[in-house]
Design a protein around this motif. Structure first.
Motif, PDB file in Angstrom:
ATOM      1  N   ARG A 186       4.483  -0.297   5.466  1.00 45.66           N
ATOM      2  CA  ARG A 186       3.932  -1.073   5.493  1.00 45.66           C
ATOM      3  C   ARG A 186       5.006  -1.925   4.342  1.00 45.66           C
ATOM      4  NH1 ARG A 186      -1.790   0.754   2.464  1.00 45.66           N
ATOM      5  NH2 ARG A 186      -2.385   2.414   3.517  1.00 45.66           N
ATOM      6  N   GLU A 187       4.860  -3.149   4.087  1.00 48.44           N
ATOM      7  CA  GLU A 187       5.518  -4.142   3.606  1.00 48.44           C
ATOM      8  C   GLU A 187       5.390  -4.214   2.455  1.00 48.44           C
ATOM      9  OE1 GLU A 187       6.033  -8.749   4.684  1.00 48.44           O
ATOM     10  OE2 GLU A 187       4.150  -8.328   4.714  1.00 48.44           O
ATOM     11  N   ILE A 188       6.751  -3.580   1.580  1.00 50.70           N
ATOM     12  CA  ILE A 188       7.123  -3.681   0.744  1.00 50.70           C
ATOM     13  C   ILE A 188       7.148  -5.274  -0.116  1.00 50.70           C
ATOM     14  CG2 ILE A 188       8.828  -2.699  -1.376  1.00 50.70           C
ATOM     15  CD1 ILE A 188       9.381  -0.604   0.986  1.00 50.70           C
ATOM     16  N   ASP A 189       6.661  -5.233  -1.243  1.00 46.48           N
ATOM     17  CA  ASP A 189       7.172  -6.516  -2.321  1.00 46.48           C
ATOM     18  C   ASP A 189       8.413  -6.431  -2.646  1.00 46.48           C
ATOM     19  OD1 ASP A 189       7.170  -7.860  -4.387  1.00 46.48           O
ATOM     20  OD2 ASP A 189       4.771  -8.608  -4.049  1.00 46.48           O
ATOM     21  N   ALA A 190       8.719  -7.538  -2.731  1.00 44.06           N
ATOM     22  CA  ALA A 190      10.332  -7.197  -3.359  1.00 44.06           C
ATOM     23  C   ALA A 190      10.699  -7.200  -4.829  1.00 44.06           C
ATOM     24  CB  ALA A 190      11.250  -7.981  -3.362  1.00 44.06           C
ATOM     25  N   VAL A 191       9.516  -6.942  -5.868  1.00 41.96           N
ATOM     26  CA  VAL A 191       9.626  -6.790  -7.234  1.00 41.96           C
ATOM     27  C   VAL A 191       8.993  -5.702  -7.490  1.00 41.96           C
ATOM     28  CG1 VAL A 191       8.171  -7.319  -9.204  1.00 41.96           C
ATOM     29  CG2 VAL A 191       8.346  -9.248  -7.199  1.00 41.96           C
ATOM     30  N   THR A 192       8.331  -4.659  -6.600  1.00 39.27           N
ATOM     31  CA  THR A 192       8.663  -3.107  -6.630  1.00 39.27           C
ATOM     32  C   THR A 192      10.709  -2.938  -6.439  1.00 39.27           C
ATOM     33  OG1 THR A 192       5.958  -2.844  -5.973  1.00 39.27           O
ATOM     34  CG2 THR A 192       7.925  -1.136  -5.993  1.00 39.27           C
ATOM     35  N   GLU A 193      11.128  -3.300  -5.900  1.00 35.94           N
ATOM     36  CA  GLU A 193      11.678  -2.594  -5.737  1.00 35.94           C
ATOM     37  C   GLU A 193      12.526  -3.222  -6.580  1.00 35.94           C
ATOM     38  OE1 GLU A 193      12.511  -2.593  -0.572  1.00 35.94           O
ATOM     39  OE2 GLU A 193      12.812  -4.399  -1.354  1.00 35.94           O
ATOM     40  N   VAL A 194      13.101  -4.217  -6.857  1.00 37.75           N
ATOM     41  CA  VAL A 194      13.900  -5.034  -8.153  1.00 37.75           C
ATOM     42  C   VAL A 194      13.416  -3.352  -9.282  1.00 37.75           C
ATOM     43  CG1 VAL A 194      14.376  -6.434  -9.293  1.00 37.75           C
ATOM     44  CG2 VAL A 194      14.317  -7.426  -6.976  1.00 37.75           C
ATOM     45  N   THR A 195      11.973  -3.699  -9.843  1.00 36.93           N
ATOM     46  CA  THR A 195      11.886  -2.945 -10.580  1.00 36.93           C
ATOM     47  C   THR A 195      12.549  -1.567 -10.926  1.00 36.93           C
ATOM     48  OG1 THR A 195       9.919  -4.211 -10.979  1.00 36.93           O
ATOM     49  CG2 THR A 195       9.408  -2.426 -12.541  1.00 36.93           C
ATOM     50  N   TYR A 196      12.137  -0.949  -9.331  1.00 34.78           N
ATOM     51  CA  TYR A 196      12.857   0.685  -9.187  1.00 34.78           C
ATOM     52  C   TYR A 196      14.285   0.531  -9.517  1.00 34.78           C
ATOM     53  CZ  TYR A 196      14.121   4.718  -6.685  1.00 34.78           C
ATOM     54  OH  TYR A 196      14.418   6.136  -6.614  1.00 34.78           O
ATOM     55  N   ALA A 197      14.630  -0.660  -8.801  1.00 36.19           N
ATOM     56  CA  ALA A 197      16.458  -0.437  -8.729  1.00 36.19           C
ATOM     57  C   ALA A 197      17.021  -0.175 -10.836  1.00 36.19           C
ATOM     58  CB  ALA A 197      16.768  -1.387  -8.691  1.00 36.19           C
ATOM     59  N   TYR A 198      15.895  -1.301 -11.403  1.00 37.08           N
ATOM     60  CA  TYR A 198      16.095  -1.529 -12.916  1.00 37.08           C
ATOM     61  C   TYR A 198      15.919   0.029 -14.038  1.00 37.08           C
ATOM     62  CZ  TYR A 198      15.132  -3.202 -17.746  1.00 37.08           C
ATOM     63  OH  TYR A 198      15.611  -2.552 -19.127  1.00 37.08           O
ATOM     64  N   TYR A 199      14.877   0.537 -13.450  1.00 32.22           N
ATOM     65  CA  TYR A 199      14.727   1.961 -14.446  1.00 32.22           C
ATOM     66  C   TYR A 199      15.218   2.953 -13.688  1.00 32.22           C
ATOM     67  CZ  TYR A 199      10.639  -0.275 -16.560  1.00 32.22           C
ATOM     68  OH  TYR A 199      10.196  -1.268 -17.772  1.00 32.22           O
ATOM     69  N   CYS A 200      15.847   3.072 -12.275  1.00 29.28           N
ATOM     70  CA  CYS A 200      16.688   4.100 -12.447  1.00 29.28           C
ATOM     71  C   CYS A 200      17.823   3.448 -12.645  1.00 29.28           C
ATOM     72  CB  CYS A 200      17.515   4.203 -10.132  1.00 29.28           C
ATOM     73  SG  CYS A 200      15.850   4.209  -9.091  1.00 29.28           S
ATOM     74  N   LYS A 201      18.959   2.726 -12.938  1.00 31.65           N
ATOM     75  CA  LYS A 201      19.847   2.456 -13.664  1.00 31.65           C
ATOM     76  C   LYS A 201      19.951   2.140 -15.454  1.00 31.65           C
ATOM     77  CE  LYS A 201      23.308  -1.718 -14.002  1.00 31.65           C
ATOM     78  NZ  LYS A 201      23.385  -3.218 -13.443  1.00 31.65           N
ATOM     79  N   ASN A 202      18.446   2.117 -15.498  1.00 29.77           N
ATOM     80  CA  ASN A 202      18.440   2.024 -17.668  1.00 29.77           C
ATOM     81  C   ASN A 202      18.145   3.692 -18.183  1.00 29.77           C
ATOM     82  OD1 ASN A 202      19.412  -0.986 -18.256  1.00 29.77           O
ATOM     83  ND2 ASN A 202      18.827  -1.066 -15.898  1.00 29.77           N
ATOM     84  N   LEU A 203      17.760   3.917 -17.417  1.00 28.62           N
ATOM     85  CA  LEU A 203      17.440   5.211 -17.723  1.00 28.62           C
ATOM     86  C   LEU A 203      18.646   6.241 -18.421  1.00 28.62           C
ATOM     87  CD1 LEU A 203      14.024   6.647 -15.214  1.00 28.62           C
ATOM     88  CD2 LEU A 203      14.340   6.004 -17.529  1.00 28.62           C
TER      89      LEU A 203
END
Length: 203
Positions: A186-203
């Motif tokens: 299925r198609e992925i919204d870019a915001v979801t990917e950016v949000t995931y990257a943010y929380y991976c980096k900032n936890l």
């Protein structure tokens, strides 16, 4: 309906009952049960993390207030009211209910509190550096008691995690969502990917 909401965007106690009745009228049975589940879960998380409980309940009740509208209506609302539509959203208009719901919460249900509006707007994809209320609604939408997430075998663990580490729960929900979308093609919204990257980096 607007008269039940104060000018500061904070609902009076009676408005919760009014909103439940309004949602019951416009939502299908399973969707309404989900809505009540999100309200309940959002209230519990708000108590746990000392966030205003009434705001969480209101955002929970309204988060899917346009979910049952057909794709054509979702697109029409966005075009009429200058709500930005991404290419992914054009191809998948069901994603627009977060944006149209945020608009509807203000226009039809009288919500003026920007924190509540934003929690509704970002409850599907999330966004980097979410507010506490935004995280509460994002997580509540995923873990509420009626959910049976085939896309994430770790749902029960995430439910427990949400009450001990909200940010990590956000990260794991995003990871599960992305894994599911990729596996199913299925198609992925870019915001979801950016949000995931943010929380991976900032936890």
């Amino acid at each position: 309906m607007k008269k039940a909401i104060g000018a500061d965007g904070m609902e009076k106690e009676a408005s919760l009952s009014h909103l439940r009745k309004a949602m019951k009228k416009i939502q299908k049975k399973k969707r309404f049960e989900h809505t009540l589940g999100v309200e309940y879960t959002a209230a519990a998380l708000a108590m746990r993390y000392e966030s205003p409980i009434q705001e969480a309940r209101l955002a929970g009740l309204l988060h899917d207030c346009t979910k049952c509208l057909p794709d054509e209506k979702q697109l029409a609302i966005c075009k009429k009211h200058d709500i930005v539509i991404t290419e992914v959203e054009y191809r998948n208009p069901f994603l627009l209910h977060a944006k149209t719901g945020a608009w509807m919460a203000g226009e039809r249900y009288g919500i003026q509190n920007p924190g509540i509006i934003n929690a509704i707007r970002h409850h599907t994809t999330g966004k980097p550096d979410m507010s506490l209320l935004e995280k509460i609604i994002f997580v509540s939408d995923y873990i509420e008691p009626n959910r049976r997430m085939a896309s994430n075998a770790r749902l029960e663990e995430i439910r427990k995690l949400a009450f001990t580490d909200l940010d990590e729960a956000v990260r794991q929900i995003l990871q599960g969502t992305l894994d599911y979308l990729k596996a199913s093609g299925r198609e992925i919204d870019a915001v979801t990917e950016v949000t995931y990257a943010y929380y991976c980096k900032n936890l």
